[in-house]
Design a protein around this motif. Structure first.
Motif, short mmCIF file in Angstrom:
data_model
loop_
_atom_site.label_atom_id
_atom_site.label_comp_id
_atom_site.label_asym_id
_atom_site.label_seq_id
_atom_site.Cartn_x
_atom_site.Cartn_y
_atom_site.Cartn_z
N VAL A 133 0.71 -1.15 -0.10
CA VAL A 133 -0.20 0.02 -0.18
C VAL A 133 0.79 1.50 0.07
N THR A 134 2.04 1.34 0.80
CA THR A 134 2.59 2.54 1.07
C THR A 134 3.97 2.48 0.13
N SER A 135 3.96 1.55 -0.99
CA SER A 135 5.04 1.62 -2.01
C SER A 135 4.70 2.61 -3.13
N PRO A 136 5.73 3.36 -3.39
CA PRO A 136 5.37 4.43 -4.60
C PRO A 136 5.40 3.60 -5.88
N LYS A 137 5.94 2.44 -6.07
CA LYS A 137 5.64 1.58 -7.12
C LYS A 137 4.23 1.34 -7.35
N LEU A 138 3.24 0.89 -6.57
CA LEU A 138 1.95 0.67 -6.62
C LEU A 138 1.12 1.60 -7.71
N LEU A 139 1.34 3.01 -7.50
CA LEU A 139 0.84 4.11 -8.07
C LEU A 139 1.09 4.14 -9.43
N SER B 18 -3.33 -2.99 7.26
CA SER B 18 -2.32 -2.28 6.61
C SER B 18 -2.05 -0.67 7.30
N PHE B 19 -3.28 -0.32 7.74
CA PHE B 19 -3.44 1.13 8.40
C PHE B 19 -2.57 1.14 9.62
N VAL B 20 -3.07 0.17 10.37
CA VAL B 20 -2.44 -0.04 11.70
C VAL B 20 -1.07 -0.21 11.57
N LYS C 240 1.80 6.72 7.03
CA LYS C 240 2.30 6.39 5.57
C LYS C 240 1.03 5.99 4.70
N ALA C 241 0.38 5.17 5.40
CA ALA C 241 -0.86 4.63 4.63
C ALA C 241 -1.88 5.83 4.48
N ILE C 242 -2.28 6.70 5.20
CA ILE C 242 -2.78 7.88 5.01
C ILE C 242 -2.43 8.53 3.94
N GLN C 243 -1.13 8.82 3.75
CA GLN C 243 -0.64 9.59 2.79
C GLN C 243 -0.86 8.99 1.23
N ALA C 244 -0.51 7.64 1.40
CA ALA C 244 -0.63 6.62 -0.08
C ALA C 244 -2.07 6.67 -0.37
N VAL C 245 -3.36 6.74 0.48
CA VAL C 245 -4.40 6.83 0.22
C VAL C 245 -4.75 8.11 -0.56
N ILE C 246 -4.33 9.25 0.21
CA ILE C 246 -4.38 10.89 -0.24
C ILE C 246 -4.04 10.76 -1.88
N ALA C 247 -2.97 9.94 -2.34
CA ALA C 247 -2.44 10.19 -3.56
C ALA C 247 -3.39 9.22 -4.55
N PHE C 248 -3.93 8.24 -3.72
CA PHE C 248 -4.97 7.43 -4.69
C PHE C 248 -6.00 8.10 -5.03
N LYS D 54 -9.60 10.31 10.06
CA LYS D 54 -8.76 10.84 9.12
C LYS D 54 -8.27 10.15 7.66
N MET D 55 -8.69 8.78 7.75
CA MET D 55 -8.71 8.26 6.50
C MET D 55 -9.37 8.64 5.36
N PRO D 56 -8.81 9.08 4.22
CA PRO D 56 -9.69 9.58 3.09
C PRO D 56 -10.40 8.55 2.16
N ILE D 57 -10.76 7.61 2.81
CA ILE D 57 -11.40 6.37 2.02
C ILE D 57 -12.95 6.80 1.63
N SER D 58 -13.32 5.92 0.67
CA SER D 58 -14.58 6.14 0.00
C SER D 58 -15.64 5.01 0.40
N THR D 59 -15.23 3.69 0.97
CA THR D 59 -15.96 2.52 1.24
C THR D 59 -15.71 1.92 2.44
N LEU D 60 -16.56 1.43 3.12
CA LEU D 60 -16.17 0.46 4.16
C LEU D 60 -16.88 -0.78 4.12
N LYS D 61 -16.11 -1.76 4.20
CA LYS D 61 -16.44 -3.30 4.00
C LYS D 61 -16.47 -3.77 5.13
N ILE D 62 -17.67 -4.08 5.64
CA ILE D 62 -17.87 -4.96 6.86
C ILE D 62 -17.43 -6.42 6.72
N ASP D 63 -16.53 -6.90 7.78
CA ASP D 63 -16.14 -8.35 7.29
C ASP D 63 -17.21 -9.37 7.68
#
Length: 684
Positions: free
Chosen positions: A522-528, A553-555, A560-568, A592-601
């Motif tokens: 998630v936090t790798s620049p390569k992914l984007l 992955s956020f925990v 770093k995870a928040i910054q990666a999600v902002i970029a996405f 704080k997480m700029p997510i769009s969807t919440l998936k309930i387990d």
């Protein structure tokens, strides 16, 4: 019939209604409508009976209800006259009601419905009700004469058509909610009123005449004394509804056994096995028996011979099944036991050794004496974490190089079995990508508010040349532990973009396709960069992709995870927080997480609505997600009760699970979607 009796020797007489019987007649119409709606709802599900057969059942229920309501309603009306029925005409009068009901239900299920459909369906139903009513009236033979008021006669038919049209309109436009019993009851009430209002309005159009010198005491009996007809009609209605209820139960029973039981051995199948394996009350032991040499037997004898061997083996397992255990047939040559409440592992070993001895006795099939070799792998779990790896551990035993198929019972030993199996998985992933062993399947996400497919989740599968079809829960953790999932994820991204482009050329769109991203990637620049390159190469819009990121992955590295999600998100990609609720420590960071969807387990879905605790926890999660204006997706939804709970608890629920569809190949999901599009505009 439309005679005008104005002669001086004729006088008008008035009748009276028995209120209790009037109420009974209306109740019959409502119950019949409710039953018909239920039968029509069954037509939209894949079951034992064909869709058109359920439509016929619904039409019979509705038609018989209309017919019953009429004659019970007639028995509520008292006149001091002698009256009989023309039996043939009385029986035939039920036909228009049934035919009209079938036409109305058929039209309400059409994929495309315009105003003309509602008009035609309403006219059909209204005409059927009216025809049945006036045929029933004509079937009555009385010692008096009667005539109709033309205006009220026409109004009665108009009322029948208008209310029928309204009922069909409500019926069609609230189809998704027809699984809600209150909505179903409300619609049944409207349809029941359409039937009864026509009847009683039609009766008000009739004027009865008797001679002026008529003496009431001279008549034999009145119309209120035909209680026998009421009893017959009511009993017939109860019998019909009972039969239809029984058919519904048969359909559910067959559907359940088709989905969860092996058709050959009648044992629970792999799907039920996997479901039971994930339950909160985890099994303490998983035992897998793998039969050996079936291919050789098939070459030497025949498929039928091998089938008989498998059937007899299943009988032996069933005979020797230990207490507190469940037996499954999970693959062609594999059987499994799930056990709990076992005090000592030695008890498990003794039970399996007894089965081993029994399996070593020969089979006698068609005069042939045959021996079967096998191996028994036992994996033990002392807690929920260990239970999650039971299947992998048992499989590691079976596939270890030291394992011989000599009817031995082998317990999983991490010092012996784990390393060899993991190395085989890790070393084989490169070959799997090149040789096409890896493949993707897709599971739809369906909005309960519109019954529309919101998107697909992309799921990875591995058809291993040795181990067969491997569960992702088995090989993905191993690949993640050895840093191999990054390469696999890049392959998935390209395959998904390629599939979207292929569907686009065919004029097919599923909205968003979601891709699971492993934690560290998630936090790798390569992914984007990989995402951008593939979207550019295959001309895929960012809005067509959604990244599913696990809560863990956020925990691990929240900033770093928040910054990666902002970029996405800046790129236009949707981001879903997957398996929400499993990483409780991240709840304070959710805002704080700029997510769009919440998936309930799925673990929070399994026990609703029966578990009050799970239901309360889920309601809290829903409230949190809605307050943050997030799309909420519920994973692993499998039952009607879960669907109804989610629909009544969440404002805009989106569900994913076997209730709608299992994960399917790209070809299968297209065919499934065609059927879904057709039925979603009919009754869902």
């Amino acid at each position: 019939m439309f005679e005008n009796y104005l002669e001086e020797d004729m006088v008008v007489i008035q009748g009276d209604y028995a209120t209790s019987v009037v109420i009974l007649s209306i109740l019959i119409a409502v119950i019949a409508s409710y039953s018909a709606l239920t039968m029509n709802g069954r037509a939209q599900r894949i079951g034992f009976f064909h869709r058109n057969l359920w439509l016929m059942f619904a039409s019979i229920a509705m038609g018989f209800g209309i017919w019953s309501m009429h004659f019970v309603g007639m028995s509520a009306f008292s006149l001091p006259v002698h009256m009989t029925y023309n039996v043939t005409l009385t029986v035939i009068s039920i036909v228009p009601a049934m035919v009209a009901s079938f036409i109305a239900f058929y039209l309400s299920n059409l994929p495309k419905r315009g105003l003309w459909v509602y008009i035609l369906a309403g006219v059909s139903m209204g005409a059927g009700i009216s025809t049945m009513h006036y045929m029933g009236m004509y079937a009555m033979k009385m010692d008096i004469s009667y005539s109709y008021n033309y205006i009220i006669f026409i109004v009665s038919i108009g009322i029948s058509v208008a209310i029928s049209m309204l009922a069909v309109y409500i019926f069609s436009n609230l189809q998704l909610y027809m699984k809600n019993r209150w909505i179903q009851l409300f619609t049944a009430l409207i349809m029941g009123l359409a039937v009864s209002s026509m009847h009683y309005t039609g009766m008000s159009a009739v004027t009865f005449y008797v001679p002026s010198d008529f003496h009431a005491h001279a008549l034999a009996h009145d119309m209120g004394n035909i209680g026998g007809l009421v009893i017959i009609v009511t009993a017939g209605m109860a019998l019909l509804l009972g039969i239809l209820f029984l058919l519904g139960q048969i359909d559910r029973y067959v559907a359940y056994h088709t989905n969860f039981f092996d058709s050959f051995t009648k044992l629970p199948n792999r799907r039920l096995f996997e479901q039971d394996l994930r339950k909160h009350l985890f099994p303490e032991y998983l035992i897998i028996w793998q039969l050996h040499g079936l291919e050789e037997l098939n070459k030497e004898y025949s498929y039928q011979f091998v089938d008989e061997v498998i059937k007899l083996t299943a009988q032996r397992f069933q005979t020797m099944r230990p207490p507190s255990s469940e037996l499954y047939r999970i693959e062609e040559n594999r059987f499994a036991f799930l056990m709990k409440d076992v005090k000592e592992s030695s008890h498990v070993k003794e039970a399996m050794q007894r089965i081993s001895e029994y399996l070593q006795t020969p089979f006698f099939i068609d005069g042939e004496k045959t021996y079967l070799s096998s191996v028994c792998a036992v994996a033990e779990a002392n807690n929920k974490t260990e239970a999650a790896t039971l299947y992998a551990n048992a499989l590691a035993v079976i596939r270890h190089s030291s394992t011989k198929f000599e009817n031995e019972v082998i317990f999983f030993d991490p010092a012996i079995h784990t390393h060899a199996f993991e190395r085989e998985i890790v070393d084989g992933i490169g070959r799997a990508i090149k040789m096409g062993e890896l493949f993707l399947v897709y599971q739809p996400k369906v909005s309960l508010k519109g019954n529309q497919v919101e998107g697909l989740e992309t799921l990875l599968r591995w058809n291993h040349p040795i181990h067969g079809l491997l569960s992702p829960a088995l090989f993905i953790p191993i690949l993640e532990a050895h840093n191999r999932m990054e390469r696999v994820t890049d392959w998935i991204i390209e395959e998904v973009c390629k599939q979207i482009a292929s569907w686009r050329e065919e004029g097919i769109s599923f909205g968003q396709l979601s891709i699971n991203i492993p934690g560290d990637y998630v936090t790798s620049p390569k992914l984007l960069q990989v995402l951008q390159a593939n979207m550019r190469n295959y001309e895929v819009l960012a809005s067509q992709l959604e990244l599913e990121i696990t809560e863990t992955s956020f925990v691990r590295n929240i900033e770093k995870a928040i910054q990666a999600v902002i970029a996405f998100r800046k790129e236009g990609l949707s981001v879903a927080l997957d398996d929400f609720g499993t990483g409780v420590s991240s709840l304070s960071y959710l805002k704080k997480m700029p997510i769009s969807t919440l998936k309930i387990d799925k673990s929070f879905i399994d026990e609703i609505p029966t578990s009050e605790k799970d239901s309360s926890i889920l309601e809290a999660m829903i409230g949190l997600g809605q307050s943050l204006k997030l799309t909420i997706v519920f994973e692993g939804v499998e039952t009607k009760e879960q669907i109804e709970f989610l629909r009544n608890t969440c404002i805009k629920p989106v569900v994913q699970g076997y209730y709608y569809s299992k994960p399917q190949s790209s070809e299968e999901i297209v065919l499934w979607n065609q059927v879904h599009l057709a039925t979603s505009k009919g009754l869902a």
